[in-house]
Design an enzyme around this catalytic site. Structure first.
Site, mmCIF file in Angstrom:
data_model
loop_
_atom_site.group_PDB
_atom_site.id
_atom_site.type_symbol
_atom_site.label_atom_id
_atom_site.label_comp_id
_atom_site.label_asym_id
_atom_site.label_seq_id
_atom_site.Cartn_x
_atom_site.Cartn_y
_atom_site.Cartn_z
ATOM 1 N N ASP A 84 44.980 81.297 -23.974
ATOM 2 C CA ASP A 84 45.151 80.098 -22.559
ATOM 3 C C ASP A 84 43.433 79.638 -22.142
ATOM 4 O O ASP A 84 42.702 81.095 -23.031
ATOM 5 C CB ASP A 84 45.636 81.010 -21.324
ATOM 6 C CG ASP A 84 44.760 81.959 -20.873
ATOM 7 O OD1 ASP A 84 44.711 83.290 -21.230
ATOM 8 O OD2 ASP A 84 45.172 82.281 -19.603
ATOM 9 N N GLU A 179 45.222 84.947 -19.869
ATOM 10 C CA GLU A 179 44.297 86.214 -19.726
ATOM 11 C C GLU A 179 43.197 85.436 -17.732
ATOM 12 O O GLU A 179 43.007 86.044 -17.235
ATOM 13 C CB GLU A 179 43.469 86.664 -20.411
ATOM 14 C CG GLU A 179 42.709 86.988 -19.971
ATOM 15 C CD GLU A 179 40.622 86.943 -20.059
ATOM 16 O OE1 GLU A 179 39.761 88.127 -19.169
ATOM 17 O OE2 GLU A 179 40.974 85.822 -19.905
#
Ligand SMILES: [Zn+2]
Length: 413
Positions: A84, A179
């Site tokens: 991400d 994250e």
């Protein structure tokens, strides 16, 4: 031909896909695009020829295994990265290339030249003389954080499969979402992953090796006032906004991010709003030292207790939630995982850069799940915004390090 044929093409393919995570989503992963991306990774990892490729049962991490090609008993090593990207425009990412950078020119990101990479502003650019840099076009972030890590781990696995003469134990790969919103590692399944030691490949410039992070808590302060007409307020009004300011003023004034560095911790007020009737303060509390971290939380609560005592009622409510802890406590018990990485860097003539992180990594959480997981460099600079860039050569070196760690672990077994 490049040593790792698919490293840069795969990186470019991945950064062009928008995988910005959503902090306000309750789903796992936080967006449907992240699920789609994970499914694409499954396909690519299978194509490389890895075994046991699957999305874990928490619907978050993509796991894959590179089987051992040695009879020796080697520790199973994991390499972890996140796919991400941070909370910044990630739509239509259009990577730009600067070939053979001279280490001093100002790089124009957009055509108008509104956004530039200027060595006067970003001195690290001077380290990239002769490199090929990949930058943004000024309108988005790049996503080297951490698709460089993803591409490097995959390139290393691909290389090891193509070079059976390099002996290694079983290698586990874990690529995860979310994250950047701090929740991805909550869905890491250590047992399913199966590694004995691991690394996140999510650090910045060449040589970074991190095994010390903050201890971290989030703290919310809710203040209840008594709102009466100002004309008749004497002895009656309790102005919640005033109490909020008193609360903040009672915290140590130098323990703020803007006054601290290295191993110095802080209280950081990141949001406030208030009226006479009510006020709300949001903080994060950080410290590398666990005892001082605990003391900070006590001090914070103590300020509330003192104000409540003065007002004779519970006007100040504090809610503190621990977020993650310094992985050093876990890793120090067995430094093999750090020593192995250090040796790999040294063998490759890369100077290890070891500093305490003023933040956390996925490894902060994963280490506390029982899998010691320091952080290795992935190469990105100026992460989380339009000035992000990465060097192709550094990405190759990060790939070298992953391979070298696998090789050394086998030789030392
Ligand atoms: Zn990252």
């Amino acid at each position: 031909m490049a040593k790792y044929e698919n490293l840069i093409p795969r990186f470019l393919k991945y950064v062009k896909i928008n995988t910005r995570s959503n902090p306000n989503s309750g789903t796992i992963p936080s967006t449907p695009q992240l699920t789609e991306f994970a499914e694409g990774l499954v396909k690519d990892l299978k194509e490389i020829g890895l075994d046991n490729v699957h999305i874990n049962k928490q619907c978050a991490y993509v796991y894959a295994t590179l089987p051992a090609n040695t009879d020796k008993q080697v520790k199973k090593i994991g390499f972890i990265s996140h796919f991400d990207t941070a909370d910044f425009n990630s739509e239509n990412i259009n990577p730009q290339f600067v070939e053979n950078y001279d280490g001093k020119s100002v790089i124009k990101l957009d055509d108008s030249g509104k956004y530039t990479l200027d060595p006067a502003v970003f001195p690290n650019l001077k380290n990239y003389q002769g490199h090929t840099l990949i930058t943004t076009d000024g309108s988005t972030l790049l996503g080297a954080d951490d698709k460089s890590g993803v591409a490097e781990i995959m390139a290393a696995a691909e290389y090891l499969l193509a070079h059976p003469e390099i002996k290694h134990g079983e290698i586990e790969i874990g690529l995860g979402p979310d994250e950047e919103i701090g929740s991805g590692a909550d869905h890491f399944d250590v047992k399913d992953f199966g590694a004995d030691i691991a690394y996140t490949v999510d650090g910045g410039p060449l040589g970074q090796l991190e095994y010390e992070t903050f201890n971290a808590a989030d703290a919310q302060v809710e203040i209840t006032g008594t709102n009466v007409h100002p004309a008749e307020a004497k002895g009656v009004m309790v102005n919640a906004s005033q109490v909020a300011m008193d609360f903040h003023a009672a915290l140590p004034e130098h323990d703020r991010p803007e006054h601290t560095e290295g191993r110095e911790g802080f209280f950081h007020l990141y949001s406030m709003n208030g009226t006479v009737d009510s006020a709300h303060l949001s903080y994060i509390i950080r410290d590398h030292d666990r005892q001082i971290f605990e003391d900070r939380k006590k001090l914070f609560q103590g300020v509330a207790d003192q104000l409540n005592k003065e007002y004779g009622s519970d006007r100040v409510q504090v809610t503190i939630k621990d977020q993650y802890y310094n992985m050093r406590e876990v890793i120090e018990k067995d430094m093999t995982v750090v020593d192995l990485a250090k040796e790999a860097l040294e063998e490759l003539n890369i100077k290890p850069l070891i500093f305490p992180v003023r933040g956390g990594t996925d490894g902060s959480k994963i280490s506390y799940l029982g899998l010691p997981t320091p952080n290795l460099f992935a190469g990105g600079e100026n992460m989380h915004g339009r000035f992000e860039y990465v060097s192709e050569q550094t990405m190759e070196q990060a790939t070298d390090v992953v391979i070298k760690i696998a090789e050394l672990a086998e030789q030392q077994a």
